[in-house]
Design an enzyme around this catalytic site. Sequence first.
Site, PDB file in Angstrom:
ATOM      1  N   HIS A  48      -3.715  -8.071  -3.969  1.00  0.00           N
ATOM      2  CA  HIS A  48      -4.325  -6.939  -3.248  1.00  0.00           C
ATOM      3  C   HIS A  48      -3.986  -5.585  -3.856  1.00  0.00           C
ATOM      4  O   HIS A  48      -4.443  -4.557  -3.363  1.00  0.00           O
ATOM      5  CB  HIS A  48      -3.899  -6.954  -1.781  1.00  0.00           C
ATOM      6  CG  HIS A  48      -2.453  -6.588  -1.584  1.00  0.00           C
ATOM      7  ND1 HIS A  48      -1.443  -7.487  -1.742  1.00  0.00           N
ATOM      8  CD2 HIS A  48      -1.856  -5.406  -1.279  1.00  0.00           C
ATOM      9  CE1 HIS A  48      -0.279  -6.891  -1.528  1.00  0.00           C
ATOM     10  NE2 HIS A  48      -0.499  -5.625  -1.251  1.00  0.00           N
TER      11      HIS A  48
HETATM   12  C1  UD1 Z   1      -0.758  -1.547   2.072  1.00  0.00           C
HETATM   13  C2  UD1 Z   1       0.455  -0.962   1.336  1.00  0.00           C
HETATM   14  C3  UD1 Z   1       0.977  -1.978   0.328  1.00  0.00           C
HETATM   15  C4  UD1 Z   1       1.259  -3.305   0.984  1.00  0.00           C
HETATM   16  C5  UD1 Z   1      -0.004  -3.778   1.701  1.00  0.00           C
HETATM   17  C6  UD1 Z   1       0.220  -5.093   2.397  1.00  0.00           C
HETATM   18  C7  UD1 Z   1       0.383   1.476   0.982  1.00  0.00           C
HETATM   19  C8  UD1 Z   1       0.201   2.534  -0.023  1.00  0.00           C
HETATM   20  N1  UD1 Z   1       0.073   0.234   0.577  1.00  0.00           N
HETATM   21  O1  UD1 Z   1      -1.793  -1.742   1.122  1.00  0.00           O
HETATM   22  O2  UD1 Z   1       2.178  -1.483  -0.226  1.00  0.00           O
HETATM   23  O3  UD1 Z   1       1.627  -4.244  -0.006  1.00  0.00           O
HETATM   24  O4  UD1 Z   1      -0.366  -2.782   2.661  1.00  0.00           O
HETATM   25  O5  UD1 Z   1      -0.965  -5.569   2.925  1.00  0.00           O
HETATM   26  O6  UD1 Z   1       0.787   1.755   2.098  1.00  0.00           O
HETATM   27  N2  UD1 Z   1      -7.931  -2.919   5.620  1.00  0.00           N
HETATM   28  C9  UD1 Z   1      -8.518  -3.590   6.654  1.00  0.00           C
HETATM   29  N3  UD1 Z   1      -7.758  -3.930   7.722  1.00  0.00           N
HETATM   30  C10 UD1 Z   1      -6.451  -3.609   7.797  1.00  0.00           C
HETATM   31  C11 UD1 Z   1      -5.853  -2.906   6.732  1.00  0.00           C
HETATM   32  C12 UD1 Z   1      -6.603  -2.578   5.660  1.00  0.00           C
HETATM   33  O7  UD1 Z   1      -9.691  -3.900   6.620  1.00  0.00           O
HETATM   34  O8  UD1 Z   1      -5.806  -3.968   8.802  1.00  0.00           O
HETATM   35  C13 UD1 Z   1      -8.712  -2.591   4.427  1.00  0.00           C
HETATM   36  C14 UD1 Z   1      -9.433  -1.260   4.537  1.00  0.00           C
HETATM   37  O9  UD1 Z   1     -10.616  -1.364   3.840  1.00  0.00           O
HETATM   38  C15 UD1 Z   1      -8.511  -0.326   3.814  1.00  0.00           C
HETATM   39  C16 UD1 Z   1      -7.937  -1.222   2.730  1.00  0.00           C
HETATM   40  O10 UD1 Z   1      -7.857  -2.510   3.318  1.00  0.00           O
HETATM   41  O11 UD1 Z   1      -9.135   0.791   3.322  1.00  0.00           O
HETATM   42  C17 UD1 Z   1      -6.597  -0.803   2.236  1.00  0.00           C
HETATM   43  O12 UD1 Z   1      -5.665  -0.689   3.308  1.00  0.00           O
HETATM   44  P1  UD1 Z   1      -4.379   0.264   3.166  1.00  0.00           P
HETATM   45  O13 UD1 Z   1      -3.552   0.168   4.388  1.00  0.00           O
HETATM   46  O14 UD1 Z   1      -4.801   1.610   2.717  1.00  0.00           O
HETATM   47  O15 UD1 Z   1      -3.599  -0.366   1.965  1.00  0.00           O
HETATM   48  P2  UD1 Z   1      -3.307  -1.886   1.581  1.00  0.00           P
HETATM   49  O16 UD1 Z   1      -4.108  -2.229   0.397  1.00  0.00           O
HETATM   50  O17 UD1 Z   1      -3.391  -2.791   2.766  1.00  0.00           O
END
Ligand code: UD1
Length: 358
Positions: free
Chosen positions: A208
């Site tokens: 991811h």
């Molecule tokens: C975040 C953490 C990363 C961790 C990961 C575990 C940061 C910078 N990154 O990354 O260190 O390894 O979590 O999963 O904080 N989304 C959903 N549902 C959710 C969460 C996210 O659909 O519950 C999707 C959304 O499109 C969002 C994207 O995932 O924009 C990224 O989510 P985000 O929380 O920004 O970062 P992660 O890639 O999950």
Amino acid sequence: MRVIHTVGARPNFMKLAPVYRALSARGVRQTVVHTGQHYGGLMSEGILKDLELPEPDVNLGVGSGTHARQTSLVMMAFEEQLLLERPDLVLVYGDVNSTLAATLAAAKLGIPVGHVEAGLRSGDRSMPEEINRLVTDRLSTWLFTPSRDGDTNLISEGVDASSIHFVGNVMIDTLERLLLRADGEAPLRALNLMNGLGPLPFVLVTLHRPSNVDDAESLARLMAALEAIASHLPVIFPVHPRTLARLERFGIQHERTTLLDPLTYVPFLGLQRHATVVVTDSGGIQEETTYLGVPCLTMRESTERPVTVTEGTNLVLGRDTARLEREVLGILDGQRKIGRIPDLWDGHAGDRIGEILA
Ligand code: UD1
């Protein structure tokens, strides 16, 4: 003493659980604030339930967004919470945006911060987590490190040794506590990975990181390697929402790899312990495989958890997908890296934190 724990993203919850229990046992008044960075049944609620944690007291509901937006929304909402509760200490976990944001808000109000999982460094500032780690550690009063390299990094950055507490790995506390429940039987059966003799060989994948999945060419190369591996043995890939969105956007196809929704903690641990090899770019999974003695191939240029390489079962392969295929076939052939469990990864890290704080 009154403590606020701040969590936001999936890997925070496993770290919170043992510290929460240790402080409960010592009669500390605690509030759990969930920033809402991760949300929904599979990324948040289902995991909290697996961990037998109570519902968070407060959910700030910030959701997804750019780094600055997500960080600032958490800061604004969390500051209000701090002004309302005036805790004696804020505990933050890991290296996600919520960790950084809560630390900034608390430090500016003069409230001491304790960082659980302090001192880890990849040396790669193109990773958002590395920036989060650097700033969080700089502003924290209590630095709880999971491995000795954390202490060394902090000392070399000029941190006073009296702030650093080598307590071991809280993720492993959770793993040890739930390992009996995580026998893997239900997910293995659902995936047809069991016969009369037990689990069949398979590869477990999680990817991811923006560096792997946000670029169409990198993601296509990784997927092509997984497809090639899947012609030798089943490849099981529970897909993070970020990765699923990119696979769809880039139109990357797969035929043989089994894509699943994200799994909650217990079924994922059940699969992990029986996997022939795990392919990942996660931080926590590098540690869990080391503890479990399962070979781990990390698709990143660097790791902030070097102890998983020097002592554990982890190999860091960078972007070398040809080597990924070779290593998997080598492991199938019996050439697996044997490791040991690092010091203080013993199920008592949360208690040590409780003891120090109490
Ligand atoms: C975040 C953490 C990363 C961790 C990961 C575990 C940061 C910078 N990154 O990354 O260190 O390894 O979590 O999963 O904080 N989304 C959903 N549902 C959710 C969460 C996210 O659909 O519950 C999707 C959304 O499109 C969002 C994207 O995932 O924009 C990224 O989510 P985000 O929380 O920004 O970062 P992660 O890639 O999950």
